[in-house]
Design a protein around this motif. Sequence first.
Motif, PDB file in Angstrom:
ATOM      1  N   PHE A   1       0.856  -1.180   0.000  1.00 31.76           N
ATOM      2  CA  PHE A   1       0.000   0.000   0.000  1.00 31.76           C
ATOM      3  C   PHE A   1       0.894   1.232   0.000  1.00 31.76           C
ATOM      4  O   PHE A   1       1.607   1.487   0.974  1.00 31.76           O
ATOM      5  CB  PHE A   1      -0.924   0.007   1.220  1.00 31.76           C
ATOM      6  N   LEU A   2       0.887   1.970  -1.107  1.00 35.59           N
ATOM      7  CA  LEU A   2       1.762   3.124  -1.280  1.00 35.59           C
ATOM      8  C   LEU A   2       3.208   2.707  -0.977  1.00 35.59           C
ATOM      9  O   LEU A   2       3.730   1.831  -1.638  1.00 35.59           O
ATOM     10  CB  LEU A   2       1.290   4.279  -0.395  1.00 35.59           C
ATOM     11  N   VAL A   3       3.871   3.333   0.019  1.00 38.87           N
ATOM     12  CA  VAL A   3       5.264   2.977   0.314  1.00 38.87           C
ATOM     13  C   VAL A   3       5.364   1.949   1.439  1.00 38.87           C
ATOM     14  O   VAL A   3       6.476   1.642   1.894  1.00 38.87           O
ATOM     15  CB  VAL A   3       6.082   4.234   0.688  1.00 38.87           C
ATOM     16  N   LEU A   4       4.239   1.404   1.868  1.00 38.20           N
ATOM     17  CA  LEU A   4       4.232   0.452   2.972  1.00 38.20           C
ATOM     18  C   LEU A   4       4.212  -0.976   2.445  1.00 38.20           C
ATOM     19  O   LEU A   4       3.555  -1.279   1.445  1.00 38.20           O
ATOM     20  CB  LEU A   4       3.018   0.683   3.867  1.00 38.20           C
ATOM     21  N   ARG A   5       4.938  -1.858   3.137  1.00 42.30           N
ATOM     22  CA  ARG A   5       4.972  -3.272   2.800  1.00 42.30           C
ATOM     23  C   ARG A   5       4.705  -4.070   4.085  1.00 42.30           C
ATOM     24  O   ARG A   5       5.381  -3.857   5.094  1.00 42.30           O
ATOM     25  CB  ARG A   5       6.337  -3.686   2.213  1.00 42.30           C
ATOM     26  N   PHE A   6       3.736  -4.973   4.025  1.00 48.08           N
ATOM     27  CA  PHE A   6       3.348  -5.759   5.187  1.00 48.08           C
ATOM     28  C   PHE A   6       3.606  -7.236   4.911  1.00 48.08           C
ATOM     29  O   PHE A   6       3.021  -7.808   3.986  1.00 48.08           O
ATOM     30  CB  PHE A   6       1.868  -5.543   5.508  1.00 48.08           C
ATOM     31  N   LEU A   7       4.472  -7.856   5.689  1.00 49.49           N
ATOM     32  CA  LEU A   7       4.745  -9.285   5.562  1.00 49.49           C
ATOM     33  C   LEU A   7       3.836 -10.028   6.533  1.00 49.49           C
ATOM     34  O   LEU A   7       3.942  -9.853   7.762  1.00 49.49           O
ATOM     35  CB  LEU A   7       6.208  -9.579   5.864  1.00 49.49           C
ATOM     36  N   ILE A   8       2.943 -10.851   5.986  1.00 49.50           N
ATOM     37  CA  ILE A   8       1.926 -11.524   6.784  1.00 49.50           C
ATOM     38  C   ILE A   8       1.804 -12.967   6.308  1.00 49.50           C
ATOM     39  O   ILE A   8       2.074 -13.277   5.156  1.00 49.50           O
ATOM     40  CB  ILE A   8       0.568 -10.804   6.675  1.00 49.50           C
ATOM     41  N   GLY A   9       1.392 -13.849   7.211  1.00 47.57           N
ATOM     42  CA  GLY A   9       1.380 -15.264   6.889  1.00 47.57           C
ATOM     43  C   GLY A   9      -0.014 -15.860   6.824  1.00 47.57           C
ATOM     44  O   GLY A   9      -0.917 -15.467   7.568  1.00 47.57           O
ATOM     45  N   VAL A  10      -0.167 -16.852   5.938  1.00 45.32           N
ATOM     46  CA  VAL A  10      -1.390 -17.648   5.849  1.00 45.32           C
ATOM     47  C   VAL A  10      -0.995 -19.102   5.659  1.00 45.32           C
ATOM     48  O   VAL A  10       0.130 -19.406   5.263  1.00 45.32           O
ATOM     49  CB  VAL A  10      -2.304 -17.189   4.688  1.00 45.32           C
ATOM     50  N   ARG A  11      -1.946 -19.995   5.935  1.00 48.96           N
ATOM     51  CA  ARG A  11      -1.697 -21.428   5.760  1.00 48.96           C
ATOM     52  C   ARG A  11      -2.879 -22.056   5.025  1.00 48.96           C
ATOM     53  O   ARG A  11      -4.037 -21.830   5.400  1.00 48.96           O
ATOM     54  CB  ARG A  11      -1.501 -22.102   7.110  1.00 48.96           C
ATOM     55  N   ILE A  12      -2.585 -22.818   3.971  1.00 53.42           N
ATOM     56  CA  ILE A  12      -3.633 -23.536   3.265  1.00 53.42           C
ATOM     57  C   ILE A  12      -4.052 -24.723   4.133  1.00 53.42           C
ATOM     58  O   ILE A  12      -3.233 -25.585   4.460  1.00 53.42           O
ATOM     59  CB  ILE A  12      -3.155 -24.001   1.880  1.00 53.42           C
ATOM     60  N   THR A  13      -5.320 -24.748   4.508  1.00 56.65           N
ATOM     61  CA  THR A  13      -5.808 -25.759   5.448  1.00 56.65           C
ATOM     62  C   THR A  13      -6.852 -26.687   4.836  1.00 56.65           C
ATOM     63  O   THR A  13      -7.301 -27.624   5.511  1.00 56.65           O
ATOM     64  CB  THR A  13      -6.401 -25.087   6.696  1.00 56.65           C
ATOM     65  N   ALA A  14      -7.242 -26.450   3.581  1.00 53.82           N
ATOM     66  CA  ALA A  14      -8.236 -27.331   2.949  1.00 53.82           C
ATOM     67  C   ALA A  14      -8.064 -27.285   1.437  1.00 53.82           C
ATOM     68  O   ALA A  14      -7.767 -26.233   0.862  1.00 53.82           O
ATOM     69  CB  ALA A  14      -9.655 -26.924   3.328  1.00 53.82           C
TER      70      ALA A  14
ATOM     71  N   PHE B   1      11.748   2.042  -6.758  1.00 51.95           N
ATOM     72  CA  PHE B   1      11.960   2.749  -5.489  1.00 51.95           C
ATOM     73  C   PHE B   1      11.713   1.831  -4.291  1.00 51.95           C
ATOM     74  O   PHE B   1      11.345   2.292  -3.215  1.00 51.95           O
ATOM     75  CB  PHE B   1      11.034   3.969  -5.428  1.00 51.95           C
ATOM     76  N   GLU B   2      11.925   0.535  -4.485  1.00 44.52           N
ATOM     77  CA  GLU B   2      11.654  -0.423  -3.415  1.00 44.52           C
ATOM     78  C   GLU B   2      12.515  -0.158  -2.184  1.00 44.52           C
ATOM     79  O   GLU B   2      12.115  -0.446  -1.059  1.00 44.52           O
ATOM     80  CB  GLU B   2      11.896  -1.846  -3.928  1.00 44.52           C
ATOM     81  N   GLY B   3      13.699   0.399  -2.385  1.00 42.45           N
ATOM     82  CA  GLY B   3      14.566   0.693  -1.253  1.00 42.45           C
ATOM     83  C   GLY B   3      14.037   1.781  -0.341  1.00 42.45           C
ATOM     84  O   GLY B   3      14.531   1.954   0.786  1.00 42.45           O
ATOM     85  N   TRP B   4      13.041   2.527  -0.800  1.00 43.81           N
ATOM     86  CA  TRP B   4      12.483   3.619  -0.005  1.00 43.81           C
ATOM     87  C   TRP B   4      11.236   3.189   0.765  1.00 43.81           C
ATOM     88  O   TRP B   4      10.647   3.993   1.481  1.00 43.81           O
ATOM     89  CB  TRP B   4      12.123   4.798  -0.906  1.00 43.81           C
ATOM     90  N   THR B   5      10.844   1.960   0.637  1.00 39.63           N
ATOM     91  CA  THR B   5       9.607   1.519   1.279  1.00 39.63           C
ATOM     92  C   THR B   5       9.826   1.189   2.752  1.00 39.63           C
ATOM     93  O   THR B   5      10.954   0.927   3.190  1.00 39.63           O
ATOM     94  CB  THR B   5       9.031   0.282   0.567  1.00 39.63           C
ATOM     95  N   LEU B   6       8.728   1.183   3.514  1.00 39.66           N
ATOM     96  CA  LEU B   6       8.744   0.832   4.932  1.00 39.66           C
ATOM     97  C   LEU B   6       8.119  -0.550   5.084  1.00 39.66           C
ATOM     98  O   LEU B   6       7.003  -0.781   4.622  1.00 39.66           O
ATOM     99  CB  LEU B   6       7.944   1.858   5.746  1.00 39.66           C
ATOM    100  N   ARG B   7       8.839  -1.457   5.733  1.00 41.11           N
ATOM    101  CA  ARG B   7       8.387  -2.840   5.829  1.00 41.11           C
ATOM    102  C   ARG B   7       8.024  -3.173   7.276  1.00 41.11           C
ATOM    103  O   ARG B   7       8.756  -2.821   8.212  1.00 41.11           O
ATOM    104  CB  ARG B   7       9.473  -3.792   5.325  1.00 41.11           C
ATOM    105  N   PHE B   8       6.909  -3.877   7.432  1.00 37.04           N
ATOM    106  CA  PHE B   8       6.429  -4.301   8.735  1.00 37.04           C
ATOM    107  C   PHE B   8       6.167  -5.797   8.687  1.00 37.04           C
ATOM    108  O   PHE B   8       5.355  -6.258   7.870  1.00 37.04           O
ATOM    109  CB  PHE B   8       5.140  -3.559   9.116  1.00 37.04           C
ATOM    110  N   ALA B   9       6.854  -6.551   9.530  1.00 38.17           N
ATOM    111  CA  ALA B   9       6.692  -7.999   9.555  1.00 38.17           C
ATOM    112  C   ALA B   9       5.699  -8.395  10.648  1.00 38.17           C
ATOM    113  O   ALA B   9       5.906  -8.055  11.820  1.00 38.17           O
ATOM    114  CB  ALA B   9       8.037  -8.687   9.794  1.00 38.17           C
TER     115      ALA B   9
END
Length: 234
Positions: free
Chosen positions: A93-106, A222-230
């Motif tokens: 989203f814009l300059v924000l990057r969110f690392l989030i997890g999911v699991r295939i369960t079915a 411009f990926e180097g300018w992004t803010l990442r949240f794990a």
Amino acid sequence: MRDLTRAVDDLRDRPVNYDEGQAPPFVLDGWHQDRRVVVLGREAPGEPEPGGLVETAGTLVDSYEFSDPAILRAAFHYPGHLVGRDMLLEGRFLVLRFLIGVRITAEHDEVRAGANGPERVIGWSYQTLRGHLEQGRLTYEVAKELDTGRVEFRIIAYSRRAPIANPALRLGFRLFGRRTQLQFYRHALARLHRLMRTPPRPPAPGPDGIVRAPSGVEPGRFEGWTLRFAHPGR
């Protein structure tokens, strides 16, 4: 490369971040429930044709090619079983990057009763893991009406916001999260419909055994300018 491998491997120890007994169909209050559909075309009536629409769409769905890379990208180990696959998603989203997890369960491959008669349905469902911005389950289905030959791609989901500790992120997700979610659904339907005309090859794993999906996507200028949240949620 090693950092991405570690990030995917880290998902193994993350549980689903909600109580299924407190989610649909048992509890409806506070949950968004969505169903989005696009018609992909028609085959001859009967079971799916070899190399036909259902088989092609199923391959694209299994490899996460339908995802709009401007909104959501995925990384996962390959090869491996579909059920139990942990996927590291990168929300953008814009300059924000969110690392989030999911699991295939079915995994789904069955004949069901549909509105227009029996349907062959294939696909899979994932659930959100601890640290995700949302809580819930999302199902991707390719369905063929056996009497008419009509083929659809369906996104079926229930979701709600997860607790988010960072107040700025919490406010931003409250303002833009639902809008972005609905935009993702629209784009995924349109993208799969478009890809059916000239299906790409499934994304190949890199030397680390990690698939990056959808295929053919490179980091932005411009990926180097992004803010990442794990794993910013709970």
